[in-house]
Each structure stands twice: as C-alpha cells, then as structure tokens.
Design a protein around this motif. Structure first.
Motif, PDB file in Angstrom:
ATOM      1  N   GLN A 570       0.847  -1.185   0.000  1.00  0.00           N
ATOM      2  CA  GLN A 570       0.000   0.000   0.000  1.00  0.00           C
ATOM      3  C   GLN A 570       0.884   1.237   0.000  1.00  0.00           C
ATOM      4  N   ILE A 572       0.623   6.002  -0.779  1.00  0.00           N
ATOM      5  CA  ILE A 572      -0.130   7.187  -1.159  1.00  0.00           C
ATOM      6  C   ILE A 572       0.474   7.733  -2.447  1.00  0.00           C
ATOM      7  N   GLN A 576      -3.899   9.918  -3.211  1.00  0.00           N
ATOM      8  CA  GLN A 576      -4.851   8.816  -3.238  1.00  0.00           C
ATOM      9  C   GLN A 576      -4.197   7.583  -2.597  1.00  0.00           C
ATOM     10  N   LYS A 577      -4.976   6.888  -1.763  1.00  0.00           N
ATOM     11  CA  LYS A 577      -4.457   5.692  -1.111  1.00  0.00           C
ATOM     12  C   LYS A 577      -4.702   4.472  -1.998  1.00  0.00           C
ATOM     13  N   ASP A 617      -8.570   4.614  -2.773  1.00  0.00           N
ATOM     14  CA  ASP A 617      -9.393   5.307  -1.779  1.00  0.00           C
ATOM     15  C   ASP A 617     -10.581   4.455  -1.352  1.00  0.00           C
TER      16      ASP A 617
END
Length: 827
Positions: A570, A572, A576-577, A617
């Motif tokens: 994961q 950013i 946006q994640k 997101d």
C-alpha cells in the motif's frame, strides 16, 4: 624376475599432511611395490614397483586419492580401413598408463585418456608410429594450414591415380581388347606378337606397382609380417599374386601346368587404378564431412579494431585481451565475446542459435564473437577471448562429439579386428577348393578366384560407416544450434520415450509480465496502471517488477509505502491511497470486489496467471493479471514431439494449480509439481519406471541434478553454466524447437548409420562368395579381379556419400507473430 620400474603419478584428493601417509600406505600395500613416496606440495606419488600401473591406480582410488587422468588428441596418418583402427587402439591400450583409446577413421584422430605422470602425449604418438601409423599431438582447433595439408594429400593421390590410369590403359587394351574383339587379338598377334604384347604389359604394370601402387606394398607387407594385416595387405597380396603369376607365365611358362600360362597384368594394374580412384573419391567426400568445423573456424575474424588513446588500431585477434575496448563497424563480424558500451544495432546470431532474426543490441548487452553486426556501429569491451569465447567452446564441443565412438561401434570394432585375417583365410580356402575340385585349367582359375576374394573384401566401408555419419550429423546439428556435448548422446536420444521439461525458463520466459488489466467503477485503465506501477516500483518482488515494466516511464512520486507480507502493498500516490494485493487484502480492508472482477480473476488463475486487485481510496478499481509468458515456439515444439510419438512431462517446483493450468494449455501428459531439486531426481526415476528412457530439458542451477540423472540431459543455452556443463546436449537458443531438431537429427543419424552398416556388412556377405566362384556352376564365369576392385572402391564411396546426405537436413524457420521463428527439421 621382473625388473622394478619407477612411475610418477599425479594424484588428487589430498587435503592435509595426514593424507600423504594414507596414500603411501595404500601404495605400499600393493604386492610388488618396493617403495612409495608421496609429495603433498606437488601432489605426486613416485613408486618403485613390478606390478601393472592399474594396480597402483586402483589402490589409490580405493584409498580416496584417485590418480589424475588427462586426455589428448593425436592426428594419425596412414589409416585406410577399420582394421587400421583396431591395430592402433590395441597398440595404445597396451600401454598400462592408458585408460582408454578411441580411434576415429573419418577424422583421422585418436582420443587417448591416460594417467597423468605415467606417460605423455608424445610417447603415445610413438606407440602409433611403432605399428606403422605416423602420429602427432594435435595442436588444437583445425586451421587453414591443416586444410591445405589435406587438400595437398588429395591432389597427390589424384596425380598418382591419373598416372596409374595412363599407364594401365595400354595394358587393358592389349589384353582385354583381344578377349572382347577377336579381330583385334589377331591384329596384335600378327603385328607386335603375343610375347611382345606380354612384355609391354609387364613393363607398364611394373612401373604402376613400383610407382602409384607402391603404397599398398610399403604399408601392407609390414602389417602382414607383424601378423596384423590391413586393407593394404589384401591389395598387396591380390595384385602381387596376379603380377607374379603373370611374370612366371611370361618368362618361364614351362614351369606352369599345360594350358595355364595366362597373364593377368591387366588385373593387377586395373585393380591399383580403381582402388586409388576409390580413395580419391573417398578423400574428397571425407573432406566435406568436416565442413561444419571449418565453417565455424572461419567465422572468427583475423583482426579487431582496438581503441588506444582515443584512436583505433587494427590488431590480430590473438593479441586481444579481456578489457580491451573495440569498435565494430556496420557489417563486420564481432571479433570476441564482449559487452556493449555505446551504440545501437541489430546482430545476426544465427551461427550460434540457428535463429535467423537479428537481435537488438544496446548498452550493457552481450555480443558473441563470430556473429555479424548490422547497420549500426558498436563500441564494446572484450569479456572473453581465445579459448574462452562461446565460438571456441562450440568448436570444442563439436570436435568432441565428432570424435566420439558410439556404443553401436563396439560390435563393429570386434568384427573388423578379425576381418582381414578371416578374408585371407577364405582366399586361401578358395584357392585350395578350386585346385582340388575346379575344372581345367585349375591353377589360373584358382588364382583368379583367390585374388577376387582378397580384392573385393572391404573393411574400409565398415570402418567409415559410423564415424562419417557422426561427423556430418553433429556438424549439421551445430549449424542448427544443437550441440551434442557427449558423443553417445547421439545414439541414446533417439531411444528416448519421454521428454520431461522444467517450467520456468524452459517452457516459459522465466520473467513475469503483465498479462491483462480489467477496470471497474469507471476507473481509467491507463491511469490505474500508472498509479499501480508507481507503487510497485518500490517493491523488489518479480510480480511487482512486471507491473512496473508495463507502466509508463514517467511515474509519479509516492509516500507511505508499506509492504504487507503475504498480502500485497500500500502507498499514497497523488493524495490517493492505493492497495494492491490479494482478495484477502481487499477483504481485510472491507473493500467489496465486484463479481465481474472475481470472475475475471478466477478465469486468469485457471490459466496459470496470478491475479492482483487494485483499490483506490477504498473502492475496487481493477484486477491485474501477471503471468510468466510461454516462450515463442513452445506450442509448435510440443505438438511436434507428440507427433514423434514421445510422451511429455513437466517437472517443476511451482505450485500445482499453476503447473496443471499450463500443462492443460500445452497438452502436456504428466505433471509433477511443487518439488525441490532433489525431488526432481525422484520424478525422473518415476518417469523412467513408467515410460522408459527419459530426456530432461532445463536451464537453471536447480535443474542440474535432474539433467545429470536423466538418460539424456538437454540444457537451454541461455541458462546457467552449471546446467550447460551437466547436460549431454546444449540448445544454443532458448527455443524448445531445438529439442525437436535434436531428436530428429539423432534419429536420422542413427538411421543413416544403420544403413551404412547394413550396406558394409551385406556387401561382404553377398559378394565374397560371388568372388569365390559360387555362381560359376550356373553362369560359367568367374568375377574378374578388376570388377572386384571397382566394387570394393564404390562400397566405401557409397558409405561416405550416404553419410553426406545428412548435410541436406535443413531448418525451416518461418517468422512467427512474436517476431521469432519456428524451427523444425525437414529435408
């Protein structure tokens, strides 16, 4: 009492001073050893003994310190037939220091394995010389001067044949013309007279036998006196008998039985001409069998352009050193193996791989000596030179294979070693039978039959049957990118029942690639791929690398990167994640994966790909499928192997689901998955027990045990050095269509050898009785010695010419959509 001798052996396996004591104790325990001294520093043992050397080497091996053996190649001259081969091998093997000796009639070489220190190559050459066959220690790769030498020998043989033919023609006309045309016989009798005709024939035949035909007596009589007659002895006995009988009939006819004073000068002279002619044709044909080696040797340029202080100078290849900077201009051959520093070009590597499609080269790529540069200029750094280059190693492998002796040759050797003495015995028996039971005049007819038996017998064809086919077959295979590293692999490969293949790097490219992208929730494909590639660029996982390579070169910055072990990653990106990983990762983060994404993921997984989900997101965005793509040509190769009647198996360490999916797509019959390297050994043994002889195809270090355990190990040439060194056959390209070529060439070569042996043995079985006169009661005619000589000469030419047909085996390489090519063998 046997005189003690002192022998020095090179030994291995000593790791400390205590090993010295154990080695010495083992040697001194051998009966007949009076003194033994082992030197740890030089790794040598000096022994005073009265026992054979093999007793010493066996004792050292049992103690764990085996004597070191070496191998040398001798160039041997004067060989004419298989009995020559047997004599030289017997002489070499009589030396107790010789472990093995293999003499090859077609290549005119002897490959000798001997105990290092107990003898040396020059002494071995002397052993061959002592039995009448001059030998010298080969000095490496064949070169142009050696080819000139062979050509000069052929020219000399041709000149001798022409001279013999010119001298024999009047003899033939004077004698045979009278038999065929009665008017001509009366004319000779009325003009020069019968006695004068015989004197002319005597003079011309004497010149023939003393000149062009002298070689048969110089080599044949000594071999007869040593009790090991060869082909030359048969010719010498046959022509000598015809000549001496004719001389007696000419100068002392009164000592012969009434009505038997006939002359056979034409038989002696024509026999010499025809056998010399056969040897000329044979020499020229044998010269073509080595065309593959000469072509490979000719690929290396003589000079290279070396950079020095900013300038380039031409320098001989022998002077190029590792690290030298070289310039390769458009259209030039690459001089040595090197790494590209600057420039872009396409290089034709077909001489190594058999693939006609040029390969793009840029900075950091490797180029191979002997390949042809395209339209671009390259600046390279030499990485391997001299004997270390790929081309030099290819030549060495081909030479080893061409000089090998197949298991089928063992039976031939046993027969030919006794063949000539048996022929002489049959000739003597033939003469005796005709003298006792033959019609009048018995003596001339007995002599004609006996001479015909001596002349028609042909150990030459037997000796050439196997080695010429091996030379041509392995040479043509090398031109198609298939190297037989071990000679017996040529025979064993055609007996294979099942072909087992590794998966990664053999069936597949060995590098995962992005195989598909499916987006949902109105997300843009290219945008999702750009963001995912940015995140995965921080990971070192092979699957992550595949996604990064598929994305654009200009990637956005990321923050907060975290690897989630066993689940995914994961980060950013552009505020946006992103979550990228398995369905379990999505589930743990309460992200609903849409049904259409799951269906696509399941379909991809069933096909052997790895599905990954992308969430942005907190919302499902896409499914990425990553797979190890199947190599171009794999499907065609496996289909062809099935058509050839072979069972296909996959042996891999990958998970069973992926392996089964790939096997289903490719039509592979048997799958063994999730095995470690030692597990591959068990898999090979299980396949052998079930199907029979096994060939294993692999490319990695983990494949080395399986390559060694299989009946035939086939290594992908683009794989590791360990795999290549362990294999029996090497495919210079990474293409499995080379396996088809290897099997096909093996089958065709063995079929060719069987044809040659069938002809060589069948010829003698059928025609020796004919020469002895078994058809005389039915036809009233005996086979002429001249016709026997012609048949004998043609038999050898037939065998070599049949072997040369293997040169016409060609690779059909139509382009494929991937830009590669399909390679199957046709003729």
């Amino acid at each position: 009492m046997t005189t003690p001798q002192i022998t020095q052996l090179k030994i291995s396996g000593m790791s400390c001073a205590s090993c010295v004591g154990r080695a010495e104790a083992a040697l001194k325990a051998v009966p007949g050893v009076t003194e033994a001294s082992v030197n740890f520093a030089t790794e040598t043992a000096q022994i005073t003994h009265t026992r054979p050397i093999n007793a010493l080497t066996n004792a050292l091996s049992d103690a764990g310190y085996p004597a070191i053996s070496k191998q040398t190649t001798l160039k041997v001259g004067g060989m004419n037939c298989a009995s020559c081969v047997a004599k030289i091998e017997k002489a070499l093997k009589a030396d107790p220091a010789v472990v093995d000796a293999q003499v090859n009639l077609a290549t005119e070489t002897a490959v000798v394995t001997f105990i290092d220190g107990a003898t040396d190559p020059q002494k071995l050459a002397n052993l061959s010389e002592a039995v009448g066959y001059p030998a010298r220690v080969a000095d490496g790769v064949p070169d142009t001067p050696a080819n000139h030498t062979n050509a000069n020998e052929t020219h000399a043989l041709t000149r001798a044949t022409i001279l013999a033919a010119v001298l024999a023609l009047p003899v033939f006309i004077l004698e045979m013309g009278g038999h065929m045309i009665p008017a001509f016989h009366h004319w000779v009798h009325a003009t020069i007279g019968t006695q004068s005709s015989h004197l002319v024939q005597f003079a011309l035949t004497s010149v023939i036998l003393a000149g062009p035909g002298r070689v048969f007596y110089v080599k044949g009589i000594p071999s007869l006196m040593r009790g090991s007659p060869d082909m030359n002895a048969l010719v010498a006995l046959g022509t000598g008998a015809a000549y001496l009988f004719s001389v007696t009939a000419t100068f002392a006819p009164q000592i012969l039985p009434q009505g038997s004073a006939n002359v056979y000068f034409e038989a002696a002279s024509v026999i010499v001409v025809l056998i010399l002619l056969g040897r000329v044709m044979e020499a020229r044909a044998k010269g073509r069998t080595g065309a593959a080696i000469r072509k490979l040797v000719g690929l290396q340029p003589k000079t290279a352009r070396v950079e020095q202080d900013g300038n380039f100078f031409d320098r001989p290849i022998a002077d190029i050193a590792v690290g030298d900077i070289l310039q390769i201009r458009p259209g030039e051959r690459v001089p040595v193996d090197a790494e590209v520093l600057d420039g872009n070009s396409y290089v034709d590597e077909s001489m190594i791989t058999g693939e006609p499609v040029p390969v793009g080269k840029a900075s950091s790529d490797q180029v191979v000596g002997g390949t042809v540069n395209g339209t671009g200029a390259l600046r390279v750094r030499a990485t391997r030179v001299g004997a270390d280059t790929v081309l030099a190693q290819v030549i060495h492998m081909v030479e080893q294979a061409q000089g090998a002796k197949l298991p089928i040759q063992g039976l031939v050797d046993q027969i030919t070693a006794r063949f000539v003495p048996v022929v002489i015995a049959v000739a003597l028996l033939t003469i005796a039978v005709w003298l006792v039971f033959g019609p009048e005049p018995t003596l001339p007819m007995a002599m004609v039959a006996g001479v015909s038996v001596l002349i028609i017998a042909c150990p030459c064809a037997m000796g050439l049957a196997t080695p010429t086919s091996i030379m041509v077959g392995t040479g043509r295979a090398a031109e198609l990118g298939v190297l037989f590293r071990k000679g017996d692999a040529l025979q064993q490969l055609q007996q294979v029942k099942v072909v087992a293949l590794d998966k990664t790097g053999t069936l597949t490219q060995g590098r995962p690639e992005l195989a598909g992208v499916k987006t949902v929730n109105d997300f843009d494909r290219d945008d999702v791929l750009r963001l995912a590639a940015a995140v995965e660029s921080r990971s070192e996982h092979p699957i992550a690398s595949a996604i990064t390579r598929a994305g654009p070169s200009d990637l956005p910055n990321i923050t907060g990167f975290e690897s989630l072990t066993g689940l995914g990653v994961q980060a950013i990106v552009e505020r946006q994640k992103l979550l990228i990983g398995s369905a379990r990762l999505m589930e743990q983060n309460n992200i609903a994966v849409m049904q259409e994404l799951m269906a696509e993921a399941n379909q991809r997984a069933a096909e052997g790909a790895t599905p990954l989900f992308v969430a942005i997101d907190g919302q499902a965005a896409a499914m990425l499928a990553v797979a190890d793509p199947i190599k171009p040509g794999t499907v065609q190769a496996l289909e062809r192997l099935h058509e050839m009647g072979l069972t296909l198996a996959m042996v891999t360490g990958d998970n069973a689901r992926t392996a089964q999916a790939l096997a289903g797509n490719l039509g592979i019959d048997h799958v063994t998955a999730e095995v470690l390297p030692d597990g591959k050994l068990s898999a090979i043994n299980a396949l052998r027990d079930t199907f029979g002889s096994v060939a294993f195809v692999g490319d990695g270090i983990n494949d080395a045990p399986a390559l060694a355990a299989a009946d035939i190990g086939i290594a992908i040439g683009t794989g590791t050095d360990v795999a290549i060194e362990t294999a029996d056959v090497v495919l210079m390209s990474g293409d499995l269509r080379g396996v088809v070529n290897a099997v096909e060439i093996s089958r065709r070569t063995m079929r060719n050898i069987k044809q040659n042996l069938g002809w060589a043995f069948g010829y003698n079985i059928l025609l020796i009785p004919v020469a002895a006169g078994v058809l005389y009661p039915f036809s009233g005619h005996l086979l002429s010695p001249a016709l026997a000589a012609g048949a004998m000469a043609l038999s050898s030419v037939f065998v070599v010419s049949n072997a040369l047909r293997l040169r016409r085996v060609r690779a059909s390489l139509p382009d494929t959509p991937q830009g590669h090519s399909t390679q199957t063998v046709t003729s």
